[in-house]
Motif scaffolding. Structure first.
Motif, PDB file in Angstrom:
ATOM      1  N   PRO A 108       0.846  -1.196   0.000  1.00 56.56           N
ATOM      2  CA  PRO A 108       0.000   0.000   0.000  1.00 56.56           C
ATOM      3  C   PRO A 108       0.886   1.252   0.000  1.00 56.56           C
ATOM      4  O   PRO A 108       1.894   1.295   0.706  1.00 56.56           O
ATOM      5  CB  PRO A 108      -0.803  -0.098   1.297  1.00 56.56           C
ATOM      6  CG  PRO A 108      -0.284  -1.269   2.051  1.00 56.56           C
ATOM      7  CD  PRO A 108       0.726  -1.992   1.224  1.00 56.56           C
ATOM      8  N   CYS A 109       0.519   2.233  -0.800  1.00 55.49           N
ATOM      9  CA  CYS A 109       1.352   3.431  -0.893  1.00 55.49           C
ATOM     10  C   CYS A 109       1.313   4.212   0.420  1.00 55.49           C
ATOM     11  O   CYS A 109       0.229   4.458   0.962  1.00 55.49           O
ATOM     12  CB  CYS A 109       0.872   4.305  -2.047  1.00 55.49           C
ATOM     13  SG  CYS A 109       1.956   5.707  -2.320  1.00 55.49           S
ATOM     14  N   PRO A 110       2.466   4.643   0.923  1.00 57.81           N
ATOM     15  CA  PRO A 110       2.492   5.407   2.189  1.00 57.81           C
ATOM     16  C   PRO A 110       1.812   6.775   2.114  1.00 57.81           C
ATOM     17  O   PRO A 110       1.647   7.426   3.135  1.00 57.81           O
ATOM     18  CB  PRO A 110       3.993   5.580   2.487  1.00 57.81           C
ATOM     19  CG  PRO A 110       4.690   4.578   1.646  1.00 57.81           C
ATOM     20  CD  PRO A 110       3.818   4.350   0.443  1.00 57.81           C
ATOM     21  N   CYS A 111       1.407   7.205   0.918  1.00 60.64           N
ATOM     22  CA  CYS A 111       0.721   8.503   0.836  1.00 60.64           C
ATOM     23  C   CYS A 111      -0.706   8.423   1.366  1.00 60.64           C
ATOM     24  O   CYS A 111      -1.356   9.450   1.533  1.00 60.64           O
ATOM     25  CB  CYS A 111       0.731   9.042  -0.593  1.00 60.64           C
ATOM     26  SG  CYS A 111      -0.496   8.281  -1.668  1.00 60.64           S
ATOM     27  N   GLY A 112      -1.186   7.174   1.587  1.00 62.98           N
ATOM     28  CA  GLY A 112      -2.525   7.038   2.157  1.00 62.98           C
ATOM     29  C   GLY A 112      -3.635   7.002   1.121  1.00 62.98           C
ATOM     30  O   GLY A 112      -4.811   7.087   1.479  1.00 62.98           O
ATOM     31  N   GLN A 119       0.620   1.607  -8.613  1.00 68.55           N
ATOM     32  CA  GLN A 119      -0.492   2.300  -9.260  1.00 68.55           C
ATOM     33  C   GLN A 119      -0.546   3.780  -8.894  1.00 68.55           C
ATOM     34  O   GLN A 119      -1.419   4.515  -9.345  1.00 68.55           O
ATOM     35  CB  GLN A 119      -1.820   1.652  -8.843  1.00 68.55           C
ATOM     36  CG  GLN A 119      -1.950   0.220  -9.293  1.00 68.55           C
ATOM     37  CD  GLN A 119      -3.040  -0.523  -8.552  1.00 68.55           C
ATOM     38  OE1 GLN A 119      -3.318  -0.232  -7.384  1.00 68.55           O
ATOM     39  NE2 GLN A 119      -3.648  -1.496  -9.219  1.00 68.55           N
ATOM     40  N   CYS A 120       0.378   4.207  -8.015  1.00 68.72           N
ATOM     41  CA  CYS A 120       0.311   5.564  -7.462  1.00 68.72           C
ATOM     42  C   CYS A 120       1.537   6.368  -7.948  1.00 68.72           C
ATOM     43  O   CYS A 120       2.635   5.840  -7.972  1.00 68.72           O
ATOM     44  CB  CYS A 120       0.340   5.448  -5.927  1.00 68.72           C
ATOM     45  SG  CYS A 120      -0.731   6.580  -5.055  1.00 68.72           S
ATOM     46  N   HIS A 121       1.364   7.589  -8.349  1.00 74.15           N
ATOM     47  CA  HIS A 121       2.469   8.511  -8.691  1.00 74.15           C
ATOM     48  C   HIS A 121       3.329   8.020  -9.854  1.00 74.15           C
ATOM     49  O   HIS A 121       4.519   8.240  -9.847  1.00 74.15           O
ATOM     50  CB  HIS A 121       3.379   8.771  -7.480  1.00 74.15           C
ATOM     51  CG  HIS A 121       2.632   8.870  -6.214  1.00 74.15           C
ATOM     52  ND1 HIS A 121       1.757   9.884  -5.952  1.00 74.15           N
ATOM     53  CD2 HIS A 121       2.584   8.029  -5.149  1.00 74.15           C
ATOM     54  CE1 HIS A 121       1.212   9.685  -4.771  1.00 74.15           C
ATOM     55  NE2 HIS A 121       1.684   8.580  -4.262  1.00 74.15           N
ATOM     56  N   SER A 122       2.750   7.304 -10.806  1.00 71.37           N
ATOM     57  CA  SER A 122       3.583   6.860 -11.927  1.00 71.37           C
ATOM     58  C   SER A 122       3.221   7.640 -13.177  1.00 71.37           C
ATOM     59  O   SER A 122       2.284   8.389 -13.186  1.00 71.37           O
ATOM     60  CB  SER A 122       3.421   5.378 -12.152  1.00 71.37           C
ATOM     61  OG  SER A 122       2.061   5.076 -12.329  1.00 71.37           O
TER      62      SER A 122
END
Ligand code: ZN
Length: 122
Positions: A108-112, A119-122
């Motif tokens: 799970p992405c630490p950004c919450g 899947q996050c920030h790519s």
């Protein structure tokens, strides 16, 4: 100083250049805006402060800001100098060190966000 962290999170590049005593580079506000929105912010931890009260004209903040970038959790630790100009605190400079911890693609992405890292920030 917390307001500058919030400005990074929200991508408010204009605020970031206005609260920096150094003259901005061309396109700096736009670059800060897009970078701030692209990475995944996961927190600000203020470790200590020196001066910086209403009676002072300068202050120092030692903090750690964490964000996800390029599949890694980046910890930026900095001792920042601030000065008060016309009643508003502005950044002067700082000594920063960064460390990166590679994240698993399926964690799970630490950004919450609730998304997986891949899947996050790519
Ligand atoms: Zn994320």
């Amino acid at each position: 100083m917390r307001s500058r962290y919030s400005a990074y999170v929200l991508g408010l590049g204009d605020y970031l250049v206005q609260t920096n005593t150094r003259a901005p580079r061309a396109q700096e506000a736009a670059e800060l805006s897009s970078w701030g929105k692209a990475v995944g912010w996961s927190g600000l931890e203020v470790r200590s402060t020196e001066r910086g009260s209403a009676a002072d004209s300068s202050g120092v903040v030692h903090f750690v800001a964490r964000f996800v970038e390029g599949g890694a959790l980046v910890s930026l630790q900095e001792r920042s100098q601030f000065t008060r100009v016309d009643g508003r605190w502005s950044y002067v400079d700082g000594e920063a060190t960064t460390s990166r911890v590679k994240l698993g693609r399926n964690e799970p992405c630490p950004c919450g966000s609730g998304k997986k890292v891949k899947q996050c920030h790519s």
